[in-house]
Design a protein around this motif. Structure first.
Motif, PDB file in Angstrom:
ATOM      1  N   GLN A 172       1.041   5.283   0.154  1.00 62.95           N
ATOM      2  CA  GLN A 172       0.257   6.448   0.539  1.00 62.95           C
ATOM      3  C   GLN A 172       0.956   7.769   0.241  1.00 62.95           C
ATOM      4  O   GLN A 172       0.361   8.823   0.435  1.00 62.95           O
ATOM      5  N   TYR A 179      -3.139   4.764  -2.322  1.00 57.72           N
ATOM      6  CA  TYR A 179      -4.164   5.332  -1.447  1.00 57.72           C
ATOM      7  C   TYR A 179      -3.753   6.737  -1.032  1.00 57.72           C
ATOM      8  O   TYR A 179      -2.569   7.064  -1.000  1.00 57.72           O
ATOM      9  N   HIS A 180      -4.715   7.566  -0.686  1.00 59.94           N
ATOM     10  CA  HIS A 180      -4.489   8.970  -0.338  1.00 59.94           C
ATOM     11  C   HIS A 180      -3.640   9.639  -1.427  1.00 59.94           C
ATOM     12  O   HIS A 180      -3.917   9.442  -2.606  1.00 59.94           O
ATOM     13  N   VAL A 221      -5.755   1.546  -7.797  1.00 61.63           N
ATOM     14  CA  VAL A 221      -5.835   2.944  -7.365  1.00 61.63           C
ATOM     15  C   VAL A 221      -7.180   3.160  -6.683  1.00 61.63           C
ATOM     16  O   VAL A 221      -8.238   2.896  -7.279  1.00 61.63           O
ATOM     17  N   CYS A 222      -7.144   3.637  -5.454  1.00 59.61           N
ATOM     18  CA  CYS A 222      -8.379   3.894  -4.704  1.00 59.61           C
ATOM     19  C   CYS A 222      -9.235   4.908  -5.455  1.00 59.61           C
ATOM     20  O   CYS A 222      -8.809   6.038  -5.683  1.00 59.61           O
ATOM     21  N   LEU A 260      -8.170  -3.833  -1.470  1.00 58.83           N
ATOM     22  CA  LEU A 260      -7.118  -3.789  -0.450  1.00 58.83           C
ATOM     23  C   LEU A 260      -7.361  -4.880   0.594  1.00 58.83           C
ATOM     24  O   LEU A 260      -6.434  -5.581   0.997  1.00 58.83           O
ATOM     25  N   MET A 281       0.868  -1.167   0.000  1.00 56.32           N
ATOM     26  CA  MET A 281       0.000   0.000   0.000  1.00 56.32           C
ATOM     27  C   MET A 281       0.908   1.220   0.000  1.00 56.32           C
ATOM     28  O   MET A 281       1.767   1.358   0.882  1.00 56.32           O
ATOM     29  N   SER A 330     -10.038   8.258  -3.488  1.00 53.08           N
ATOM     30  CA  SER A 330      -8.869   9.134  -3.394  1.00 53.08           C
ATOM     31  C   SER A 330      -8.517   9.724  -4.750  1.00 53.08           C
ATOM     32  O   SER A 330      -8.136  10.889  -4.858  1.00 53.08           O
ATOM     33  N   VAL A 384      -2.087   8.026  -4.859  1.00 55.81           N
ATOM     34  CA  VAL A 384      -2.730   7.878  -6.172  1.00 55.81           C
ATOM     35  C   VAL A 384      -2.022   8.703  -7.245  1.00 55.81           C
ATOM     36  O   VAL A 384      -2.105   8.383  -8.427  1.00 55.81           O
ATOM     37  N   LEU A 387     -11.806  -0.071  -1.712  1.00 56.03           N
ATOM     38  CA  LEU A 387     -11.063  -0.610  -0.571  1.00 56.03           C
ATOM     39  C   LEU A 387     -11.233  -2.120  -0.423  1.00 56.03           C
ATOM     40  O   LEU A 387     -10.416  -2.775   0.221  1.00 56.03           O
ATOM     41  N   THR A 443       2.852  -1.368   4.196  1.00 49.62           N
ATOM     42  CA  THR A 443       2.425   0.004   3.918  1.00 49.62           C
ATOM     43  C   THR A 443       3.638   0.912   3.844  1.00 49.62           C
ATOM     44  O   THR A 443       4.514   0.866   4.702  1.00 49.62           O
ATOM     45  N   PHE A 458      -1.515  -1.182  -3.990  1.00 53.82           N
ATOM     46  CA  PHE A 458      -2.711  -0.367  -3.789  1.00 53.82           C
ATOM     47  C   PHE A 458      -2.258   1.053  -3.472  1.00 53.82           C
ATOM     48  O   PHE A 458      -1.543   1.288  -2.491  1.00 53.82           O
TER      49      PHE A 458
END
Length: 135
Positions: free
Chosen positions: A13, A45-46, A82-83, A120, A11, A86, A49, A117, A132, A43
């Motif tokens: 971020q 996230y926030h 990609v979330c 994830l 993940m 986000s 992306v 999600l 992460t 993945f």
């Protein structure tokens, strides 16, 4: 019988070029095959992306992280997830979302894909490790 390598999910971020998280995640993922392991999914996230922004154009003397993520996908056949929540709030849209929001072109292209999600959670449950990388 030789032990089988681990399958990782990552993940990410952190935004590229402003924090170390994305570059560290990429270098970690690129090093795994030499140890007998592989990345199955990444993945984003926030602010992570932004790693999938199709119009990213770094100077020639900096690593082109977008191209390296694409190469990782090719070499390890990993998913680049990609979330969606986000991404949309940050203006990263695939073709379908661009049309839905009235924009003329996407800013996110394959092999990156918008997802929720749930993907994830799937990665956390089905792969050996979830790591992460955050700012």
């Amino acid at each position: 019988m030789a032990p089988q390598g681990l399958t990782y999910a990552l993940m990410v971020q952190g935004a590229p070029y402003s924090q170390q998280a994305s570059h560290s995640a990429l270098r970690f993922a690129e090093a795994l095959p030499a140890q007998g392991h592989r990345v199955a999914a990444v993945f984003f996230y926030h602010d992570g992306v932004y790693n999938a922004a199709s119009m990213m154009s770094p100077p020639q003397d900096e690593p082109h992280l977008l191209e390296r993520w694409r190469a990782l996908h090719q070499v390890q056949q990993c998913e680049l997830l990609v979330c969606v929540a986000s991404a949309i709030r940050r203006g990263l849209l695939d073709e379908s979302e661009a049309k839905r929001h009235g924009h003329s072109h996407p800013t996110l292209e394959a092999p990156f894909e918008l997802t929720g999600l749930g993907q994830l959670m799937h990665a956390a449950l089905h792969y050996d490790r979830l790591i992460t990388f955050a700012p």
